[in-house]
Design a protein around this motif. Structure first.
Motif, PDB file in Angstrom:
ATOM      1  N   GLY A 203      51.335 -14.584  -3.700  1.00  0.00           N
ATOM      2  CA  GLY A 203      52.206 -14.265  -4.835  1.00  0.00           C
ATOM      3  C   GLY A 203      51.454 -14.251  -6.150  1.00  0.00           C
ATOM      4  O   GLY A 203      50.225 -14.125  -6.181  1.00  0.00           O
ATOM      5  N   ARG A 204      52.208 -14.424  -7.226  1.00  0.00           N
ATOM      6  CA  ARG A 204      51.624 -14.354  -8.575  1.00  0.00           C
ATOM      7  C   ARG A 204      50.501 -15.379  -8.763  1.00  0.00           C
ATOM      8  O   ARG A 204      49.576 -15.179  -9.541  1.00  0.00           O
ATOM      9  CB  ARG A 204      52.718 -14.578  -9.626  1.00  0.00           C
ATOM     10  N   GLY A 205      50.589 -16.479  -8.029  1.00  0.00           N
ATOM     11  CA  GLY A 205      49.567 -17.525  -8.130  1.00  0.00           C
ATOM     12  C   GLY A 205      48.170 -17.033  -7.794  1.00  0.00           C
ATOM     13  O   GLY A 205      47.181 -17.667  -8.157  1.00  0.00           O
ATOM     14  N   GLN A 244      64.154  -9.676   0.009  1.00  0.00           N
ATOM     15  CA  GLN A 244      65.440  -8.970  -0.009  1.00  0.00           C
ATOM     16  C   GLN A 244      65.268  -7.468  -0.185  1.00  0.00           C
ATOM     17  O   GLN A 244      65.953  -6.678   0.441  1.00  0.00           O
ATOM     18  CB  GLN A 244      66.282  -9.523  -1.156  1.00  0.00           C
ATOM     19  N   THR A 245      64.360  -7.070  -1.052  1.00  0.00           N
ATOM     20  CA  THR A 245      64.140  -5.646  -1.266  1.00  0.00           C
ATOM     21  C   THR A 245      62.815  -5.184  -0.660  1.00  0.00           C
ATOM     22  O   THR A 245      62.337  -4.100  -0.949  1.00  0.00           O
ATOM     23  CB  THR A 245      64.175  -5.312  -2.782  1.00  0.00           C
ATOM     24  N   GLY A 246      62.246  -6.028   0.192  1.00  0.00           N
ATOM     25  CA  GLY A 246      61.040  -5.658   0.932  1.00  0.00           C
ATOM     26  C   GLY A 246      61.339  -5.737   2.417  1.00  0.00           C
ATOM     27  O   GLY A 246      62.477  -5.524   2.827  1.00  0.00           O
ATOM     28  N   VAL A 278      51.520 -23.326   0.217  1.00  0.00           N
ATOM     29  CA  VAL A 278      50.460 -23.852  -0.657  1.00  0.00           C
ATOM     30  C   VAL A 278      50.865 -23.496  -2.077  1.00  0.00           C
ATOM     31  O   VAL A 278      51.014 -22.314  -2.415  1.00  0.00           O
ATOM     32  CB  VAL A 278      49.093 -23.206  -0.331  1.00  0.00           C
ATOM     33  N   ASN A 279      51.089 -24.520  -2.902  1.00  0.00           N
ATOM     34  CA  ASN A 279      51.528 -24.279  -4.279  1.00  0.00           C
ATOM     35  C   ASN A 279      51.100 -25.455  -5.143  1.00  0.00           C
ATOM     36  O   ASN A 279      51.166 -26.599  -4.693  1.00  0.00           O
ATOM     37  CB  ASN A 279      53.062 -24.114  -4.318  1.00  0.00           C
ATOM     38  N   LYS A 280      50.668 -25.177  -6.363  1.00  0.00           N
ATOM     39  CA  LYS A 280      50.182 -26.293  -7.195  1.00  0.00           C
ATOM     40  C   LYS A 280      51.320 -27.053  -7.857  1.00  0.00           C
ATOM     41  O   LYS A 280      51.104 -28.133  -8.405  1.00  0.00           O
ATOM     42  CB  LYS A 280      49.180 -25.777  -8.233  1.00  0.00           C
ATOM     43  N   ASP A 283      57.251 -29.182  -7.404  1.00  0.00           N
ATOM     44  CA  ASP A 283      58.695 -28.900  -7.469  1.00  0.00           C
ATOM     45  C   ASP A 283      59.029 -27.451  -7.114  1.00  0.00           C
ATOM     46  O   ASP A 283      60.185 -27.028  -7.255  1.00  0.00           O
ATOM     47  CB  ASP A 283      59.227 -29.194  -8.883  1.00  0.00           C
ATOM     48  N   ALA A 284      58.048 -26.676  -6.659  1.00  0.00           N
ATOM     49  CA  ALA A 284      58.322 -25.265  -6.331  1.00  0.00           C
ATOM     50  C   ALA A 284      59.396 -25.191  -5.246  1.00  0.00           C
ATOM     51  O   ALA A 284      59.397 -25.989  -4.295  1.00  0.00           O
ATOM     52  CB  ALA A 284      57.043 -24.577  -5.865  1.00  0.00           C
ATOM     53  N   GLN A 285      60.297 -24.195  -5.400  1.00  0.00           N
ATOM     54  CA  GLN A 285      61.426 -24.049  -4.466  1.00  0.00           C
ATOM     55  C   GLN A 285      60.984 -23.865  -3.017  1.00  0.00           C
ATOM     56  O   GLN A 285      61.697 -24.232  -2.095  1.00  0.00           O
ATOM     57  CB  GLN A 285      62.226 -22.797  -4.848  1.00  0.00           C
TER      58      GLN A 285
HETATM   59  C1  LIG Z   1      67.457  -7.770  -7.000  1.00  0.00           C
HETATM   60  C2  LIG Z   1      66.146  -8.495  -6.816  1.00  0.00           C
HETATM   61  C3  LIG Z   1      65.440  -8.302  -5.649  1.00  0.00           C
HETATM   62  C4  LIG Z   1      64.232  -8.978  -5.439  1.00  0.00           C
HETATM   63  N1  LIG Z   1      63.558  -8.800  -4.262  1.00  0.00           N
HETATM   64  C5  LIG Z   1      62.452  -9.528  -4.027  1.00  0.00           C
HETATM   65  C6  LIG Z   1      61.759  -9.428  -2.785  1.00  0.00           C
HETATM   66  O1  LIG Z   1      62.099  -8.634  -1.912  1.00  0.00           O
HETATM   67  N2  LIG Z   1      60.676 -10.213  -2.590  1.00  0.00           N
HETATM   68  C7  LIG Z   1      60.219 -11.102  -3.548  1.00  0.00           C
HETATM   69  O2  LIG Z   1      59.222 -11.793  -3.284  1.00  0.00           O
HETATM   70  N3  LIG Z   1      60.854 -11.194  -4.734  1.00  0.00           N
HETATM   71  C8  LIG Z   1      61.927 -10.427  -5.002  1.00  0.00           C
HETATM   72  N4  LIG Z   1      62.529 -10.527  -6.203  1.00  0.00           N
HETATM   73  C9  LIG Z   1      61.849 -11.296  -7.281  1.00  0.00           C
HETATM   74  C10 LIG Z   1      62.048 -12.798  -7.180  1.00  0.00           C
HETATM   75  O3  LIG Z   1      63.221 -13.166  -7.850  1.00  0.00           O
HETATM   76  C11 LIG Z   1      60.857 -13.536  -7.824  1.00  0.00           C
HETATM   77  O4  LIG Z   1      60.729 -13.113  -9.154  1.00  0.00           O
HETATM   78  C12 LIG Z   1      59.529 -13.307  -7.116  1.00  0.00           C
HETATM   79  O5  LIG Z   1      59.645 -13.585  -5.741  1.00  0.00           O
HETATM   80  C13 LIG Z   1      58.470 -14.210  -7.721  1.00  0.00           C
HETATM   81  O6  LIG Z   1      57.229 -13.986  -7.129  1.00  0.00           O
HETATM   82  P1  LIG Z   1      56.150 -15.158  -7.047  1.00  0.00           P
HETATM   83  O7  LIG Z   1      56.749 -16.315  -6.351  1.00  0.00           O
HETATM   84  O8  LIG Z   1      54.900 -14.567  -6.527  1.00  0.00           O
HETATM   85  O9  LIG Z   1      55.895 -15.479  -8.595  1.00  0.00           O
HETATM   86  P2  LIG Z   1      56.311 -16.747  -9.465  1.00  0.00           P
HETATM   87  O10 LIG Z   1      57.773 -17.027  -9.372  1.00  0.00           O
HETATM   88  O11 LIG Z   1      55.730 -16.548 -10.799  1.00  0.00           O
HETATM   89  O12 LIG Z   1      55.574 -17.941  -8.717  1.00  0.00           O
HETATM   90  C14 LIG Z   1      54.192 -18.111  -8.684  1.00  0.00           C
HETATM   91  C15 LIG Z   1      53.930 -19.437  -8.009  1.00  0.00           C
HETATM   92  O13 LIG Z   1      52.536 -19.600  -7.845  1.00  0.00           O
HETATM   93  C16 LIG Z   1      52.209 -20.953  -8.108  1.00  0.00           C
HETATM   94  N5  LIG Z   1      50.797 -20.972  -8.520  1.00  0.00           N
HETATM   95  C17 LIG Z   1      50.271 -20.444  -9.644  1.00  0.00           C
HETATM   96  N6  LIG Z   1      48.926 -20.615  -9.635  1.00  0.00           N
HETATM   97  C18 LIG Z   1      48.627 -21.268  -8.494  1.00  0.00           C
HETATM   98  C19 LIG Z   1      47.408 -21.738  -7.919  1.00  0.00           C
HETATM   99  N7  LIG Z   1      46.227 -21.545  -8.517  1.00  0.00           N
HETATM  100  N8  LIG Z   1      47.477 -22.382  -6.741  1.00  0.00           N
HETATM  101  C20 LIG Z   1      48.649 -22.599  -6.108  1.00  0.00           C
HETATM  102  N9  LIG Z   1      49.832 -22.184  -6.618  1.00  0.00           N
HETATM  103  C21 LIG Z   1      49.816 -21.508  -7.764  1.00  0.00           C
HETATM  104  C22 LIG Z   1      53.165 -21.386  -9.190  1.00  0.00           C
HETATM  105  O14 LIG Z   1      53.331 -22.805  -9.206  1.00  0.00           O
HETATM  106  C23 LIG Z   1      54.429 -20.645  -8.803  1.00  0.00           C
HETATM  107  O15 LIG Z   1      55.262 -21.441  -7.984  1.00  0.00           O
HETATM  108  C24 LIG Z   1      63.735  -9.855  -6.451  1.00  0.00           C
HETATM  109  C25 LIG Z   1      64.464 -10.049  -7.607  1.00  0.00           C
HETATM  110  C26 LIG Z   1      65.646  -9.380  -7.813  1.00  0.00           C
HETATM  111  C27 LIG Z   1      66.428  -9.621  -9.079  1.00  0.00           C
END
Ligand SMILES: Cc1cc2nc3c(=O)[nH]c(=O)nc-3n(C[C@H](O)[C@H](O)[C@H](O)COP(=O)(O)OP(=O)(O)OC[C@H]3O[C@@H](n4cnc5c(N)ncnc54)[C@H](O)[C@@H]3O)c2cc1C
Length: 314
Positions: A203-205, A244-246, A278-280, A283-285
């Motif tokens: 993910g974004r991490g 959900q959308t993937g 794996v998350n830093k 409290d990550a969901q």
């Molecule tokens: C209608 C709708 C549909 C959607 N459909 C999807 C879908 O199909 N799939 C999907 O994934 N999302 C979907 N989303 C988006 C979803 O709501 C989230 O925004 C998205 O999943 C967040 O992606 P993420 O967890 O990668 O990023 P973030 O929420 O930004 O999380 C990044 C995580 O990485 C951790 N992190 C950062 N750096 C590090 C590191 N160095 N080491 C370890 N951990 C680290 C952080 O603690 C954080 O928990 C949808 C949203 C909407 C509104």
């Protein structure tokens, strides 16, 4: 009970298709299991399905040049030829569309994305972005059900059968669209995302660099997935998006790396058998649904995991 399994345009049997053939054999209870393929049946395909005890293969003599209408007509011809009361198929976009079209025409029940199917045809599936697990039982004489990959273990029949091959003709159909061009998918040595028994998703991490996730996936023989944040950022192709959308995945092992675990991401992976996160952020969901969690920086945790896997393999 006579069961028809629609394997779409499959020319080679995949692991999820083998799972559905296993389910069909278990449910048929002495009835015939027929397989429909929408492309001409090659000898290798016929003997591969024979290993799962299939009695008959129904196939057109030549591949269709048109889309959609021909396939639904072919499915209808197969249902009649097989005298099927239950029609199973993989949860792909194509098969789901054909089942939907034909179920309307035949006044039959259609249930998609089953994760389990009991002898009395009670179907288990998860709905509303995975918030509920429901059980439903169809009430019609003819029933169409699509089954999600990795819902059960594939098991070959005790003794292989020699399926009878029957040519099918999709008559009376008008083309819904004509194919004007096609290009092959890029070849990858990794398993397909929806089929894989192991998925490592980032993910974004990851901050734009998927190399550690790819290395871990390769060590585990798995596929690479991603959150929407990662695909929207252009770090990886949209086809890798889980949620959900993937795509929806249900592997034996899902490793979530640097993903917060938002509900929309969970909708696509929470039926995985074992979830490792794996998350830093402690409290990550994602830790609410993880079986095993590692709180730490992925840039420290992943190299160690990759090294340890390499050491054990050596
Ligand atoms: C209608 C709708 C549909 C959607 N459909 C999807 C879908 O199909 N799939 C999907 O994934 N999302 C979907 N989303 C988006 C979803 O709501 C989230 O925004 C998205 O999943 C967040 O992606 P993420 O967890 O990668 O990023 P973030 O929420 O930004 O999380 C990044 C995580 O990485 C951790 N992190 C950062 N750096 C590090 C590191 N160095 N080491 C370890 N951990 C680290 C952080 O603690 C954080 O928990 C949808 C949203 C909407 C509104």
């Amino acid at each position: 009970m006579n069961i028809l399994v629609d394997l779409g345009s499959s020319a080679e049997l995949t692991s999820s298709e083998s799972e559905i053939l296993t389910l069909a054999r278990q449910l048929a209870d002495g009835g015939v299991v027929s397989v429909l393929t929408h492309v001409p049946a090659e000898d290798g395909f016929v003997s591969a399905v024979g290993e799962y005890g299939v009695g008959r293969v129904l196939a057109p003599e030549k591949a269709a040049e048109d889309l959609s209408a021909t396939d639904t007509a072919l499915l209808e011809a197969a249902v009649d030829a097989a005298s099927a009361t239950l029609v199973l198929g993989p949860s792909t976009a194509d098969v789901t569309e054909w089942f939907g079209r034909l179920s309307v025409r035949r006044g039959a029940a259609v249930i998609t994305d089953a994760v389990a199917l009991a002898e009395d045809q009670t179907v288990t599936k998860s709905v509303l972005a995975g918030s509920y697990t429901t059980t439903v039982r169809p009430q019609t004489d003819l029933v169409f059900i699509t089954v999600k990959p990795n819902s059960l273990d594939a098991e070959k029949a005790e003794s292989a059968s020699t399926p009878q091959v029957q040519a099918l003709e999709a008559s009376g159909s008008r083309p819904a669209a004509r194919i004007t061009g096609s290009s092959p998918k890029p070849v990858s040595n990794r398993p397909g995302l929806t089929e894989a028994r192991v998925v490592v998703a980032g993910g974004r991490g990851l901050d734009g660099d998927f190399s550690l996730v790819e290395q871990l996936a390769d060590e585990l023989g798995g596929a690479v997935g991603a959150s929407r944040a990662a695909t929207d950022a252009g770090w990886i192709d949209h086809s890798a998006q889980v949620g959900q959308t993937g795509v929806t995945v249900s592997p034996q092992l899902y490793v979530s790396v640097g993903i917060s675990g938002a509900i929309q991401q969970r909708a696509g992976m929470q039926t995985s058998k074992v979830i490792v996160a794996v998350n830093k952020d402690e409290d990550a969901q994602v830790f609410e649904i993880a079986d095993f969690g590692v709180v730490g920086d992925l840039n420290t945790v992943l190299p160690q995991a990759i090294e340890e896997l390499k050491r054990r393999k050596a």
